[in-house]
Design an enzyme around this catalytic site. Sequence first.
Site, PDB file in Angstrom:
ATOM      1  CG  LEU A 150      -2.156   0.912   1.158  1.00 56.62           C
ATOM      2  CD1 LEU A 150      -2.982   0.693  -0.098  1.00 56.62           C
ATOM      3  CD2 LEU A 150      -3.018   0.714   2.394  1.00 56.62           C
ATOM      4  CB  ILE A 153      -0.578   2.811  -3.945  1.00 54.95           C
ATOM      5  CG1 ILE A 153      -0.532   1.405  -4.511  1.00 54.95           C
ATOM      6  CG2 ILE A 153      -1.599   3.650  -4.702  1.00 54.95           C
ATOM      7  CD1 ILE A 153      -0.031   1.335  -5.924  1.00 54.95           C
ATOM      8  CD  GLU A 154      -1.906   6.162   0.551  1.00 50.49           C
ATOM      9  OE1 GLU A 154      -1.629   7.366   0.648  1.00 50.49           O
ATOM     10  OE2 GLU A 154      -3.068   5.761   0.371  1.00 50.49           O
ATOM     11  CB  SER A 155       4.744   7.421   0.257  1.00 46.53           C
ATOM     12  OG  SER A 155       5.137   6.126   0.723  1.00 46.53           O
ATOM     13  CE1 TYR A 257      -4.111   4.901  -2.971  1.00 40.96           C
ATOM     14  CE2 TYR A 257      -5.475   3.195  -2.002  1.00 40.96           C
ATOM     15  CZ  TYR A 257      -4.390   4.046  -1.937  1.00 40.96           C
ATOM     16  OH  TYR A 257      -3.577   4.022  -0.844  1.00 40.96           O
TER      17      TYR A 257
END
Length: 430
Positions: A150, A153-155, A257
């Site tokens: 995850l 995708i986030e950072s 997302y």
Amino acid sequence: MKNLLNYCYPVVFSILSAVTCQVKAQSVDVVIHENGTERTESIELPKSMTYPIDSLLNDWKAKTYIDLGKDCSTSEVNPQFSDSVYMDRLSRIPAIMEMPYNEIVRKFIDLYAERLRGQVSFMLSACNFYMPIFEEALDAYGLPIELKYLPVIESALNPSAVSRAGATGLWQFMIGTAKIYGLESNSLVDERRDPIKATWAAARYLKEMYDIYGDWNLVIAAYNCGPGTVNKAIRRAGGETDYWKIYNYLPKETRGYVPAFIAANYIMTYYCDHNICPMETNIPANTDTVQVSKNLHFEQIVDICKVPKDEIKSLNPQYKKDIIPGHVKPYTLRLPIEAISSFIDRQDTIYAHRADELFRNRKTVAVEPTTRKQVKAVAGSGKLTTYTIKSGDTLSTIAEKFGVRVSDIKRWNGMSGTRITAGKRLKIYK
């Protein structure tokens, strides 16, 4: 081609022509077929997909431990595979979470395997720093281990990442959510930047979201746009609780997302098949922590313990201004293992070193005492005079007459209001 229709979903996606399907700076175009109609839609890319490789390599840990000079034989050529191969590979990922395949998932796989090859190579190396932390927290909460991707995708595994909305850190917490889950955020400390604390907070948040939705696609959608937005999409979709059925009611970035998350799991598993290899990584030296119970500046540690400031900042990213406010409460300081003994043995010297220079905002400021007249007025001391109220008097005129304040007269005489009556007497301290 197996698409959403094969999953009994009502929305069918197709790729645009070779010209119009090109990736824009922050989005990717798709065509959506719905109820016999066709429309073009631009899906926003997760911010992590927009980070240039140079910005990712600016992190101290990356610059220190990732060796760009070693040839890892990453090719510029990305082999092409049929849809059936992608479907088969996704089905063989040992995951609890649903990993469906469709044209949008394919589009994001292509992005990672082609335009973002350098970023993938970096992230594969950065996994050595962060994956053990992620896996430990996810396992402790009984969560699917595939959620460790995850933060890809986030950072893009960038611990300094900050979104346009202010979400911060590997797990991109907003301040409000961070505080709910015990992460401190103020002018000096931002625990959203702490890889360990933020990871455990994220695991707790994900578990609570799953207890609400019971569907991992909805959970990670809620992680991106917030549960309130997902709940609104569910209501607008007539109570549907399938991600692909509420897809059209979600924000643009959230629509990409879940496909991006599936693509990240794919590329981090099958990178070798796309001729991508990790950058060479030297495992960081051992570290340990000490408790700090007084104000401490990183410069004090640099001068006495001889630890480079960039290294201290990288090991303690939660301290925004290089200051640990230990006078408020004990805080944790992480240092290389060889510097721990030096810090413990010389901590009194460290705390005192350049303290007046580095903590100017903590200095004691002298305040001029009040005048004798003011002291007497406040204390109710001095020469007592009794004044008989005359017709037409007000507290203001009486206060002016004696050179005192209306509030003083009220306090000396136990008055709550300003109404006075002729013939009554007032105590005045001159």
